[in-house]
Design an enzyme around this catalytic site. Structure first.
Site, short mmCIF file in Angstrom:
data_model
loop_
_atom_site.label_atom_id
_atom_site.label_comp_id
_atom_site.label_asym_id
_atom_site.label_seq_id
_atom_site.Cartn_x
_atom_site.Cartn_y
_atom_site.Cartn_z
N SER A 142 0.93 -1.40 -0.02
CA SER A 142 -0.18 -0.05 0.08
C SER A 142 0.82 1.28 -0.07
O SER A 142 2.16 1.17 0.53
CB SER A 142 -0.94 0.01 1.41
OG SER A 142 -1.58 1.54 1.49
N TYR A 156 -2.67 -0.74 10.48
CA TYR A 156 -2.53 -1.03 9.21
C TYR A 156 -1.26 -0.32 8.68
O TYR A 156 -0.63 -1.07 7.82
CB TYR A 156 -3.76 -0.39 8.28
CG TYR A 156 -3.87 -0.79 6.88
CD1 TYR A 156 -3.99 -1.91 6.40
CD2 TYR A 156 -3.35 0.09 6.10
CE1 TYR A 156 -4.38 -2.14 5.16
CE2 TYR A 156 -3.39 -0.05 4.57
CZ TYR A 156 -3.93 -1.24 4.08
OH TYR A 156 -3.78 -1.46 2.52
#
Length: 251
Positions: A142, A156
């Site tokens: 990501s 995350y």
């Protein structure tokens, strides 16, 4: 055993989102696709749709957080196909909540899937590919693994930073084995996960103000870059994390 002329690719987290679309794209490109995910109903349906369209696909249930599941997955791949040419490690979960508020359970869950689960799959992929003398692995991380974009998703962010580090270490350790390991760092992509993030961090609405193009990406755009990383066209690319983000990381 599979036809040696047809590449075999594994996709984890293949029952939805980027994983499901990537599996379909790989099949369209002529690869034999092994879909792996926890959700059996959606996973089998995804494989059936690929076969209905003329592609080659098989679904195996696997929870990447369970070592026995992962070992069984690769045992079945070895028995069924005899090799693994490519792997797209895509399984992932969100980790919402400010660091002072996130529960221990949610923090551990993010790392269990996004980092430890990635490592468990990498371990088996690297062993198999090093033994056969070739292979290309792409980890789906990501932009949050390269830049802390906004608060409220600390678990995350941390788990994705660790995934980038795993990519680099794996590339260094196996460069002489004929195995390449790279990562993708998608920005906002049209998936259920993005839609679910609307309440926590503003989802697509917030992202459109951050992306230079103002556009939200598609799973197919991510899959296309993964296919390039699999291909001989990227043969001198190793240990890299490539943004698929509409220019976000260039800002």
């Amino acid at each position: 055993m599979s036809d040696d002329r047809v590449p075999v690719v594994l996709v984890t987290g293949a029952s939805a989102g980027i994983g499901r679309e990537a599996a379909a794209a790989f099949a369209e490109a002529g690869m034999t696709v092994v879909l792996a995910a926890r959700n059996e109903e959606r996973g089998h349906r995804a494989a059936e749709e690929i076969r209905a369209g003329g592609g080659k696909a098989q679904f195996f249930r696997c929870d990447v957080t369970e070592p026995e599941d992962v070992r069984e997955l690769f045992a079945r791949i070895t028995v069924t196909y005899g090799r693994l040419d490519y792997a797209f490690n895509n399984a992932g979960v969100p980790g919402d909540g400010r660091l002072v508020d996130v529960s221990e359970e949610d923090f551990d869950r993010a790392f269990s899937v996004n980092t430890r689960g990635l490592w468990l799959c990498l371990r088996e992929e690297l062993r198999l590919m090093a033994e056969q003398g070739h292979g290309s692995i792409v980890n789906n991380t990501s932009v949050h693994g390269l830049r802390t974009v906004f608060p409220g998703i600390g678990a995350y962010v941390a788990s994705k930073h660790a995934a980038v580090a795993l990519t680099r270490v794996a590339a260094l350790e196996h460069a002489r084995d004929g195995v390449r390991v790279n990562a993708l760092a998608p920005g906002p992509i049209e998936t259920e996960m993005l839609a679910a993030s609307e309440a926590a961090v503003g989802g697509a609405t917030t992202w459109r103000g951050l992306i230079p193009s103002g556009e939200i990406g598609t799973p197919r755009q991510v899959a296309d870059v993964a296919m390039w990383l699999f291909s001989p066209a990227s043969s001198y690319v190793n240990g890299q994390t490539i943004g698929v983000d509409g220019g976000f990381l260039a800002v």
